[in-house]
Design an enzyme around this catalytic site. Sequence first.
Site, PDB file in Angstrom:
ATOM      1  N   GLY A 187      -5.714   5.495   9.105  1.00 37.39           N
ATOM      2  CA  GLY A 187      -5.527   6.947   9.019  1.00 37.39           C
ATOM      3  C   GLY A 187      -5.105   7.628  10.305  1.00 37.39           C
ATOM      4  O   GLY A 187      -5.308   8.832  10.456  1.00 37.39           O
ATOM      5  N   ASN A 215      -2.065   8.291  11.178  1.00 42.24           N
ATOM      6  CA  ASN A 215      -1.042   9.283  10.787  1.00 42.24           C
ATOM      7  C   ASN A 215      -1.687  10.489  10.107  1.00 42.24           C
ATOM      8  O   ASN A 215      -1.272  11.626  10.321  1.00 42.24           O
ATOM      9  CB  ASN A 215       0.012   8.648   9.883  1.00 42.24           C
ATOM     10  CG  ASN A 215       1.028   7.862  10.681  1.00 42.24           C
ATOM     11  OD1 ASN A 215       1.894   8.439  11.327  1.00 42.24           O
ATOM     12  ND2 ASN A 215       0.895   6.535  10.688  1.00 42.24           N
ATOM     13  N   MET A 242      -1.287   1.833   0.599  1.00 43.34           N
ATOM     14  CA  MET A 242      -0.757   0.497   0.345  1.00 43.34           C
ATOM     15  C   MET A 242      -0.709   0.174  -1.148  1.00 43.34           C
ATOM     16  O   MET A 242      -1.233  -0.839  -1.598  1.00 43.34           O
ATOM     17  CB  MET A 242      -1.541  -0.537   1.146  1.00 43.34           C
ATOM     18  CG  MET A 242      -1.283  -0.418   2.648  1.00 43.34           C
ATOM     19  SD  MET A 242       0.493  -0.373   3.018  1.00 43.34           S
ATOM     20  CE  MET A 242       0.520  -0.390   4.801  1.00 43.34           C
ATOM     21  N   HIS A 290       7.580   4.676   7.474  1.00 44.63           N
ATOM     22  CA  HIS A 290       7.655   3.218   7.553  1.00 44.63           C
ATOM     23  C   HIS A 290       7.988   2.816   8.993  1.00 44.63           C
ATOM     24  O   HIS A 290       8.889   3.402   9.611  1.00 44.63           O
ATOM     25  CB  HIS A 290       8.723   2.690   6.580  1.00 44.63           C
ATOM     26  CG  HIS A 290       8.708   1.213   6.496  1.00 44.63           C
ATOM     27  ND1 HIS A 290       7.735   0.514   5.800  1.00 44.63           N
ATOM     28  CD2 HIS A 290       9.502   0.271   7.069  1.00 44.63           C
ATOM     29  CE1 HIS A 290       7.953  -0.775   5.936  1.00 44.63           C
ATOM     30  NE2 HIS A 290       9.006  -0.952   6.699  1.00 44.63           N
TER      31      HIS A 290
HETATM   32  C1  GAR Z   1       1.742   3.044   9.587  1.00 44.07           C
HETATM   33  O1  GAR Z   1       2.276   2.285  10.648  1.00 44.07           O
HETATM   34  C2  GAR Z   1       2.775   3.228   8.504  1.00 44.07           C
HETATM   35  O2  GAR Z   1       4.075   3.326   8.988  1.00 44.07           O
HETATM   36  C3  GAR Z   1       2.583   1.974   7.700  1.00 44.07           C
HETATM   37  O3  GAR Z   1       1.182   1.824   7.634  1.00 44.07           O
HETATM   38  C4  GAR Z   1       0.633   2.271   8.859  1.00 44.07           C
HETATM   39  C5  GAR Z   1      -0.573   3.118   8.579  1.00 44.07           C
HETATM   40  O4  GAR Z   1      -1.245   3.424   9.782  1.00 44.07           O
HETATM   41  N1  GAR Z   1       3.182   2.069   6.386  1.00 44.07           N
HETATM   42  C6  GAR Z   1       3.888   1.099   5.832  1.00 44.07           C
HETATM   43  O5  GAR Z   1       4.042   0.002   6.336  1.00 44.07           O
HETATM   44  C7  GAR Z   1       4.515   1.456   4.485  1.00 44.07           C
HETATM   45  N2  GAR Z   1       5.329   0.416   4.008  1.00 44.07           N
HETATM   46  P1  GAR Z   1      -2.356   4.525   9.834  1.00 44.07           P
HETATM   47  O6  GAR Z   1      -3.338   4.210   8.680  1.00 44.07           O
HETATM   48  O7  GAR Z   1      -3.019   4.386  11.176  1.00 44.07           O
HETATM   49  O8  GAR Z   1      -1.702   5.865   9.640  1.00 44.07           O
END
Ligand code: GAR
Length: 203
Positions: free
Chosen positions: A15, A17, A93, A112
């Site tokens: 989390g 982001n 996910m 992404h």
């Molecule tokens: C992020 O790096 C996002 O870009 C990736 O999951 C991570 C979540 O991080 N998403 C993907 O790979 C989508 N295909 P976070 O939970 O720390 O925000």
Amino acid sequence: MKNPINLAIFASGNGSNFSAIVKAIKQKKIKVRSVILVCDKPEAFVIQRAQKAKIPVVLIRREDFVNRGDFEEGIVQRLKNYKINLIVLAGFMRILSVSFVKLYHNRVMNIHPSLLPDFKGAHAIEDAFKHKPSFTGVTVHFIDEQVDNGPVILQQKVKINKSDSLFLLERRIHALEHKLYPEAIKLFVNAKLKIRAGKVYLG
Ligand code: GAR
């Protein structure tokens, strides 16, 4: 507020982001009427982040539904209760069905950690690190029926240095994500994104 946005952030894990977006909202860099977290994993750290930030949490577990259709219907009902009109996927996910994508057409963003269409999938940073192109990056896009695909809103490069470790590369990519995602959401909220023939135009 002209076109009030009720935002749902979908996340399944850490989390970071989520926190970057909530910080931009709290600092009034992005003006939304309301914000909620939608999470499918009770153990996800993002739930603690939301509780700390006093953001409502909708926890909805796939295991509580017989199939994906019912699970998504459950999500849609909750989104309707909160009058959600923008969804941002931040490490959610799960693959959303074609009917969900159609229902929220051009109202679901994803981030992404690569320069799409390169390195789609759940291990984009590791995959780029292994293949060592000169650059990888970050993409924010509207989703379509295919995974990690759809009209690009913002995309920025990150150089891969010869001396990079995976950790260092991940750190630079995440730092860029935390800057780019709030910017993209702000563009949407301020009605600066025009979509024509599957392409996003700023202005
Ligand atoms: C992020 O790096 C996002 O870009 C990736 O999951 C991570 C979540 O991080 N998403 C993907 O790979 C989508 N295909 P976070 O939970 O720390 O925000």
